[in-house]
Design a protein around this motif. Structure first.
Motif, PDB file in Angstrom:
ATOM      1  N   ILE A 116      -4.303  -4.471   6.447  1.00 11.28           N
ATOM      2  CA  ILE A 116      -3.199  -4.991   5.613  1.00 11.28           C
ATOM      3  C   ILE A 116      -1.886  -4.924   6.381  1.00 11.28           C
ATOM      4  O   ILE A 116      -1.060  -5.845   6.309  1.00 11.28           O
ATOM      5  CB  ILE A 116      -3.109  -4.215   4.279  1.00 11.28           C
ATOM      6  CG1 ILE A 116      -4.295  -4.584   3.403  1.00 11.28           C
ATOM      7  CG2 ILE A 116      -1.808  -4.525   3.541  1.00 11.28           C
ATOM      8  CD1 ILE A 116      -4.371  -3.851   2.100  1.00 11.28           C
ATOM      9  N   SER A 117      -1.706  -3.862   7.167  1.00  9.69           N
ATOM     10  CA  SER A 117      -0.442  -3.741   7.921  1.00  9.69           C
ATOM     11  C   SER A 117      -0.311  -4.836   8.979  1.00  9.69           C
ATOM     12  O   SER A 117       0.780  -5.165   9.415  1.00  9.69           O
ATOM     13  CB  SER A 117      -0.349  -2.365   8.567  1.00  9.69           C
ATOM     14  OG  SER A 117      -1.274  -2.278   9.621  1.00  9.69           O
ATOM     15  N   PHE A 164       1.202  -9.001  -1.618  1.00  7.57           N
ATOM     16  CA  PHE A 164       0.114  -9.444  -2.488  1.00  7.57           C
ATOM     17  C   PHE A 164      -1.140  -8.604  -2.247  1.00  7.57           C
ATOM     18  O   PHE A 164      -1.763  -8.107  -3.174  1.00  7.57           O
ATOM     19  CB  PHE A 164      -0.175 -10.937  -2.211  1.00  7.57           C
ATOM     20  CG  PHE A 164      -1.439 -11.431  -2.856  1.00  7.57           C
ATOM     21  CD1 PHE A 164      -1.465 -11.704  -4.223  1.00  7.57           C
ATOM     22  CD2 PHE A 164      -2.605 -11.597  -2.117  1.00  7.57           C
ATOM     23  CE1 PHE A 164      -2.638 -12.145  -4.821  1.00  7.57           C
ATOM     24  CE2 PHE A 164      -3.775 -12.035  -2.712  1.00  7.57           C
ATOM     25  CZ  PHE A 164      -3.791 -12.319  -4.067  1.00  7.57           C
ATOM     26  N   PHE A 165      -1.484  -8.424  -0.973  1.00 11.90           N
ATOM     27  CA  PHE A 165      -2.685  -7.646  -0.657  1.00 11.90           C
ATOM     28  C   PHE A 165      -2.520  -6.183  -1.062  1.00 11.90           C
ATOM     29  O   PHE A 165      -3.444  -5.563  -1.564  1.00 11.90           O
ATOM     30  CB  PHE A 165      -3.012  -7.745   0.847  1.00 11.90           C
ATOM     31  CG  PHE A 165      -3.627  -9.065   1.204  1.00 11.90           C
ATOM     32  CD1 PHE A 165      -4.901  -9.386   0.779  1.00 11.90           C
ATOM     33  CD2 PHE A 165      -2.917  -9.991   1.957  1.00 11.90           C
ATOM     34  CE1 PHE A 165      -5.469 -10.616   1.099  1.00 11.90           C
ATOM     35  CE2 PHE A 165      -3.471 -11.222   2.283  1.00 11.90           C
ATOM     36  CZ  PHE A 165      -4.749 -11.532   1.849  1.00 11.90           C
ATOM     37  N   ARG A 166      -1.315  -5.673  -0.786  1.00 13.12           N
ATOM     38  CA  ARG A 166      -1.055  -4.270  -1.112  1.00 13.12           C
ATOM     39  C   ARG A 166      -1.210  -4.045  -2.628  1.00 13.12           C
ATOM     40  O   ARG A 166      -1.898  -3.132  -3.065  1.00 13.12           O
ATOM     41  CB  ARG A 166       0.366  -3.900  -0.670  1.00 13.12           C
ATOM     42  CG  ARG A 166       0.414  -2.537  -0.054  1.00 13.12           C
ATOM     43  CD  ARG A 166       1.613  -2.258   0.743  1.00 13.12           C
ATOM     44  NE  ARG A 166       2.811  -3.030   0.443  1.00 13.12           N
ATOM     45  CZ  ARG A 166       3.896  -3.001   1.201  1.00 13.12           C
ATOM     46  NH1 ARG A 166       3.928  -2.247   2.267  1.00 13.12           N
ATOM     47  NH2 ARG A 166       4.951  -3.712   0.910  1.00 13.12           N
ATOM     48  N   ALA A 167      -0.596  -4.951  -3.398  1.00 11.40           N
ATOM     49  CA  ALA A 167      -0.659  -4.810  -4.861  1.00 11.40           C
ATOM     50  C   ALA A 167      -2.087  -5.036  -5.352  1.00 11.40           C
ATOM     51  O   ALA A 167      -2.584  -4.313  -6.216  1.00 11.40           O
ATOM     52  CB  ALA A 167       0.297  -5.801  -5.506  1.00 11.40           C
ATOM     53  N   GLY A 168      -2.717  -6.049  -4.768  1.00 11.69           N
ATOM     54  CA  GLY A 168      -4.087  -6.392  -5.182  1.00 11.69           C
ATOM     55  C   GLY A 168      -5.047  -5.248  -4.969  1.00 11.69           C
ATOM     56  O   GLY A 168      -5.836  -4.898  -5.859  1.00 11.69           O
ATOM     57  N   TYR A 203      -9.227   4.425  -4.088  1.00  6.15           N
ATOM     58  CA  TYR A 203      -8.871   4.083  -2.710  1.00  6.15           C
ATOM     59  C   TYR A 203      -7.464   3.514  -2.599  1.00  6.15           C
ATOM     60  O   TYR A 203      -6.812   3.647  -1.563  1.00  6.15           O
ATOM     61  CB  TYR A 203      -9.919   3.139  -2.087  1.00  6.15           C
ATOM     62  CG  TYR A 203      -9.779   1.700  -2.506  1.00  6.15           C
ATOM     63  CD1 TYR A 203     -10.370   1.239  -3.664  1.00  6.15           C
ATOM     64  CD2 TYR A 203      -9.039   0.795  -1.754  1.00  6.15           C
ATOM     65  CE1 TYR A 203     -10.252  -0.063  -4.067  1.00  6.15           C
ATOM     66  CE2 TYR A 203      -8.910  -0.520  -2.154  1.00  6.15           C
ATOM     67  CZ  TYR A 203      -9.508  -0.946  -3.314  1.00  6.15           C
ATOM     68  OH  TYR A 203      -9.370  -2.241  -3.712  1.00  6.15           O
ATOM     69  N   GLY A 204      -6.961   2.896  -3.671  1.00  9.63           N
ATOM     70  CA  GLY A 204      -5.619   2.313  -3.639  1.00  9.63           C
ATOM     71  C   GLY A 204      -4.557   3.357  -3.310  1.00  9.63           C
ATOM     72  O   GLY A 204      -3.646   3.116  -2.514  1.00  9.63           O
ATOM     73  N   LEU A 205      -4.719   4.530  -3.899  1.00 11.41           N
ATOM     74  CA  LEU A 205      -3.748   5.603  -3.682  1.00 11.41           C
ATOM     75  C   LEU A 205      -3.733   6.026  -2.211  1.00 11.41           C
ATOM     76  O   LEU A 205      -2.668   6.130  -1.587  1.00 11.41           O
ATOM     77  CB  LEU A 205      -4.126   6.800  -4.570  1.00 11.41           C
ATOM     78  CG  LEU A 205      -3.355   8.086  -4.323  1.00 11.41           C
ATOM     79  CD1 LEU A 205      -1.920   7.939  -4.803  1.00 11.41           C
ATOM     80  CD2 LEU A 205      -4.024   9.253  -5.043  1.00 11.41           C
ATOM     81  N   TYR A 206      -4.930   6.222  -1.661  1.00 10.62           N
ATOM     82  CA  TYR A 206      -5.009   6.663  -0.253  1.00 10.62           C
ATOM     83  C   TYR A 206      -4.538   5.555   0.690  1.00 10.62           C
ATOM     84  O   TYR A 206      -3.931   5.812   1.723  1.00 10.62           O
ATOM     85  CB  TYR A 206      -6.429   7.109   0.085  1.00 10.62           C
ATOM     86  CG  TYR A 206      -6.905   8.220  -0.833  1.00 10.62           C
ATOM     87  CD1 TYR A 206      -6.157   9.385  -0.985  1.00 10.62           C
ATOM     88  CD2 TYR A 206      -8.078   8.109  -1.566  1.00 10.62           C
ATOM     89  CE1 TYR A 206      -6.555  10.392  -1.842  1.00 10.62           C
ATOM     90  CE2 TYR A 206      -8.488   9.114  -2.427  1.00 10.62           C
ATOM     91  CZ  TYR A 206      -7.720  10.256  -2.563  1.00 10.62           C
ATOM     92  OH  TYR A 206      -8.118  11.247  -3.418  1.00 10.62           O
ATOM     93  N   MET A 207      -4.837   4.320   0.294  1.00 15.51           N
ATOM     94  CA  MET A 207      -4.403   3.187   1.130  1.00 15.51           C
ATOM     95  C   MET A 207      -2.874   3.147   1.211  1.00 15.51           C
ATOM     96  O   MET A 207      -2.310   2.927   2.287  1.00 15.51           O
ATOM     97  CB  MET A 207      -4.932   1.901   0.501  1.00 15.51           C
ATOM     98  CG  MET A 207      -4.648   0.653   1.283  1.00 15.51           C
ATOM     99  SD  MET A 207      -4.869  -0.779   0.238  1.00 15.51           S
ATOM    100  CE  MET A 207      -3.453  -0.660  -0.840  1.00 15.51           C
ATOM    101  N   ILE A 208      -2.215   3.394   0.101  1.00 15.17           N
ATOM    102  CA  ILE A 208      -0.738   3.400   0.084  1.00 15.17           C
ATOM    103  C   ILE A 208      -0.217   4.521   0.998  1.00 15.17           C
ATOM    104  O   ILE A 208       0.740   4.334   1.747  1.00 15.17           O
ATOM    105  CB  ILE A 208      -0.221   3.568  -1.363  1.00 15.17           C
ATOM    106  CG1 ILE A 208      -0.517   2.318  -2.183  1.00 15.17           C
ATOM    107  CG2 ILE A 208       1.261   3.929  -1.404  1.00 15.17           C
ATOM    108  CD1 ILE A 208       0.275   1.084  -1.800  1.00 15.17           C
ATOM    109  N   LEU A 209      -0.876   5.668   0.956  1.00 10.08           N
ATOM    110  CA  LEU A 209      -0.446   6.785   1.818  1.00 10.08           C
ATOM    111  C   LEU A 209      -0.589   6.399   3.290  1.00 10.08           C
ATOM    112  O   LEU A 209       0.301   6.647   4.106  1.00 10.08           O
ATOM    113  CB  LEU A 209      -1.276   8.033   1.530  1.00 10.08           C
ATOM    114  CG  LEU A 209      -1.035   8.727   0.184  1.00 10.08           C
ATOM    115  CD1 LEU A 209      -2.020   9.865  -0.027  1.00 10.08           C
ATOM    116  CD2 LEU A 209       0.385   9.270   0.108  1.00 10.08           C
TER     117      LEU A 209
END
Lengths: 454, 316
Positions: free
Chosen positions: B118-119, B127-131, B194-200
């Motif tokens: 994503i980065s 969009f990808f981050r939110a999705g 996984y969304g939480l860890y992905m944001i971290l």
């Protein structure tokens, strides 16, 4: 400025501490005044001295609108007979097994005046052992409830010195079947063991799932096993198991477990049932994807809701013992209890008097969609408007068999549910499963669990 | 200067130094008060809502109590001794450890790769981050029901797909078979978190100096080399946080299992949390359940401390 800042900080700290103290109070924490009032006569007086005439009932979740309307009619009749009394009905999970009911009562927050819960000594004892509900002996005497209940119902709840419940309805769990599916496959309602087995095989060969069960919900697999146990081992054997010295690993009981495992192997019970919930199973049955389901009269409202009254009926699985007739299993399905912290016991008693009255039976049994067999004597001899309920009431005219889930202790029940799931999923062997249940029942006995019957 | 003069000046010095010390002490005291006034609200909350229940839980575990009786019987270590003899509890502990291992495998590496991908996206990063974060905002009850339907042996999309492409033999009763039930639950849990860890990870990636990648490009490093030699070492702190959180959450997991299997079938997905819940609220064995929770708590603490100890040692 600095000086003021200090005062301000001090004031803020005080506010914080006070907020925490207030926040930690239960929203309905009773004042001493209220407690004293309750002790004197179980009456709630408002600050102005007016009597709060509101009865708080806590009953099971409605499965559909039909059930909701039934309750509304009953409550309206009660209000009509008791002018000035308001009734608040709250719905929730009333199964002790899920832990929600004990937690609700332990919290002491908003205790209702009366609760309609899933019955059985194994369940009621979970609450009575820890004084979360109160004994009703005095109320039984004052209101003569003994003589207003069916003797079979009264006998089941009065084995101990203290009585904690007032039976609401009797269970009549049997085999519900899809008439259309039977007709399409040329099957008549089986009356003998051979006819029943033949029907299972015929349905299997025709590509129809013969029996569906929501084994993920322990109580549902318990219904099916209870029906099989009654048919194969007989009422006396089950009575011995629950009230006498019978053992779960007795060869006759193991035979039932073997039969259940065998039916899974033969495809009479789908192996997938192990992860199916009761709701999934009901859906499969009502959508005619399965021919039969072990169920209680609870199903009637769904039949009405989905306009299936004419295409579904019930029968009891034939007895596998020569010369015997198997009875639908059950005991008491739902029962009323009064929490120890109930605010108005008098109103609860008034409601209980209504439940055992002819007025109540008249109201409910005249509803074509009513789904329970009332436990009151007043209902005996009445003919219900609904066809399926008529069959069930006739079947238990002379008493019913036993649904073990309702009668066993907490350790045994957990082992019972898990091991029956194991049997359906092919995860354990019949003999091992029954040994496990017996070991758990032994733990209950060691902890003092013993059933007595009048 | 006579001897009296020197002694009086000594006395004056002594007085001065005493008043300086007093002044310093006063400043220190004031500082302490200031520090305490900042810490106190949090400390009060922490003590009431964390320390007190924890200490009380440990206390309960030494008694025989049903959760409501006015009296409790002191039984010492009896509840702990019973736990060592409880086959289902031991089985549940084993399932917890399996859950940790599977969570680490399924959650840390794929989430890191997803964050890196994503980065790299030039357009539509938000969009990808939110999705991808979306599942994290769903309640676990919804996630549980959703995945129960996905795993449905007859109507679930997984088995329907497998059957439609002729791989019927691979279609399983995912929540009903001993070898699949825990992995199936871990996958559902991974999806929920996984969304939480992905944001971290994304936050960590933003802090990496881009010049390092440019230098690596000049040196001819490929994407895997850059991931291994720049990204992962630079994300060490984030990785530590994520791994700690995954371990703790895996050991504490309850809601999803309760909704999807309730520990069944036949104890195949029983975790310590579901087991102690049943013991406490369905069987009234509150003190026994508390002992089970204390054991789990100790395991969580030991895991976390050991992990952090080795992490710090390797960094040094």
């Amino acid at each position: 400025m600095r000086k003021y800042r200090r005062y301000f900080a001090l004031a803020l700290t005080l506010v914080l501490v006070l907020t925490m103290i207030v926040g930690c109070q239960s929203p309905t924490a009773s004042s001493n005044e209220k407690k004293e009032g309750k002790d004197k006569g179980s009456k709630t007086e408002s600050a102005k001295g007016e009597k709060d005439n509101t009865l708080d009932l806590y009953i099971p979740n409605y499965f559909n609108d039909v059930e909701k309307q039934q309750w509304e009619k009953a409550v309206n009749k009660f209000k009509e007979l008791n002018p000035g009394v308001n009734v608040n009905v709250a719905n929730g999970d009333v199964q002790v097994e899920s832990g929600k009911l004990p937690t609700l009562l332990q919290s002491g927050v908003n205790p209702p005046d009366a609760i309609l819960m899933n019955a059985g000594p194994g369940r009621v004892a979970v609450l009575s052992d820890v004084n979360l509900i109160q004994p009703l002996n005095k109320l039984y005497e004052e209101n003569n409830w003994k003589d207003q209940l069916r003797p079979f119902a009264y006998d089941l709840i009065s084995g101990e010195e203290k009585i904690y419940e007032l039976p609401h309805m009797l269970d009549a769990i049997g085999i519900f079947y899809n008439k259309d599916v039977y007709e399409q496959n040329g099957i008549e309602v089986p009356t003998t063991k051979d006819e029943f087995i033949k029907a299972l095989q015929k349905l299997k060969d025709a590509g129809v799932s013969p029996i569906t069960v929501g084994a993920r919900n322990g109580y549902a697999i318990g219904w099916l096993f209870g029906v099989m146990l009654e048919s194969v081992a007989g009422t006396e054997k089950v009575e011995d198991l629950l009230y006498g010295n019978g053992k779960w690993n007795d060869p006759e009981v193991v035979k039932v477990a073997e039969m259940m495992a065998d039916w899974v192997k033969k495809g009479y019970i789908t192996k997938e049932s192990v992860t199916q919930t009761q709701a999934d199973s009901k859906f499969r049955f009502l959508s005619k994807k399965a021919a039969m389901e072990a169920e209680g009269t609870y199903l009637i409202t769904d039949l009405v809701d989905q306009k299936l009254q004419s295409s579904v009926n019930s029968f009891m699985m034939p007895s596998f013992i020569e010369g015997k007739t198997a009875k639908p299993v059950g005991g008491i399905g739902l029962t009323w209890v009064i929490p120890t912290k109930a605010k108005d016991v008098d109103l609860a008693a008034k409601w209980f008097n209504f439940i055992v009255s002819k007025d109540y039976s008249n109201i409910v049994l005249n509803l074509p969609d009513y789904n329970f067999v009332p436990a009151s004597k007043a209902s005996v001899g009445m003919v219900p408007a609904g066809e399926v309920l008529k069959t069930s009431m006739k079947d238990i005219e002379n008493g019913s068999g036993y649904n073990p889930s309702v009668f066993i202790g907490v350790e045994a029940k957990e082992a019972y549910y898990q091991n029956l799931q194991g049997l359906v999923g092919g995860l354990t062997k019949p003999k091992d499963a029954m040994n496990n249940i017996e070991a758990a029942a032994e733990k209950d006995r060691a902890a003092g669990f013993k059933l007595n019957k009048n | 200067m006579n001897i009296y003069d020197s002694s009086s000046s000594l006395e004056i010095d002594k007085k001065k130094s005493l008043s300086i010390i007093k002044g310093r002490n006063k400043i220190k005291f004031k500082k302490m008060i200031t520090i305490l006034s900042f810490l106190l609200p949090a400390l009060i909350l922490y003590s009431i809502f964390m320390l007190y229940p924890m200490i009380d839980a440990v206390r309960f575990s030494f008694f025989d109590w049903d959760g409501a009786a006015p009296s409790m019987n002191f039984v010492g270590f009896d509840n702990y001794i019973k736990l060592t003899d409880d086959k289902i509890f031991i089985k549940a502990l084993g399932h917890n450890l399996l859950w940790v291992v599977l969570s680490l495998i399924l959650m840390v590496i794929p989430t890191l790769i997803l964050a890196v991908l994503i980065s790299r996206v030039k357009k539509g990063k938000t969009f990808f981050r939110a999705g991808f974060y979306l599942p994290s905002v769903l309640s676990l009850a919804v996630v549980g029901v959703l995945w129960s339907k996905i795993y449905d042996p007859e109507m679930g999309p997984i088995n329907v797909f497998l059957k439609s492409i002729g791989l019927e033999s691979l279609a399983k009763n995912w929540l009903g078979e001993p070898y699949f039930v825990i992995p199936a639950l871990v996958i559902a849990s991974t999806w929920a978190f996984y969304g939480l860890y992905m944001i971290l990870f994304l936050a960590g990636l933003q802090n990496i100096n881009y010049e390092l990648y440019e230098a690596a490009d000049l040196d001819g490093a490929g994407p895997i080399r850059k991931l291994w030699s720049i990204t992962i070492p630079s994300l060490r702190n984030t990785l530590n946080v994520v791994i700690s959180m995954v371990i703790i959450n895996a050991l504490k997991g309850f809601a999803l299992i309760w909704i999807m299997t309730q520990g069944g079938p036949f104890y195949m997905s029983e975790l310590v949390s579901t087991y102690v819940y049943k013991a406490a609220f369905s069987m009234n064995k509150v003190s026994y359940a508390t002992a089970g929770s204390v054991v789990l708590g100790i395991i969580v603490i030991v895991f976390t401390i050991t992990f952090n100890y080795y992490r710090e040692r390797s960094e040094n």
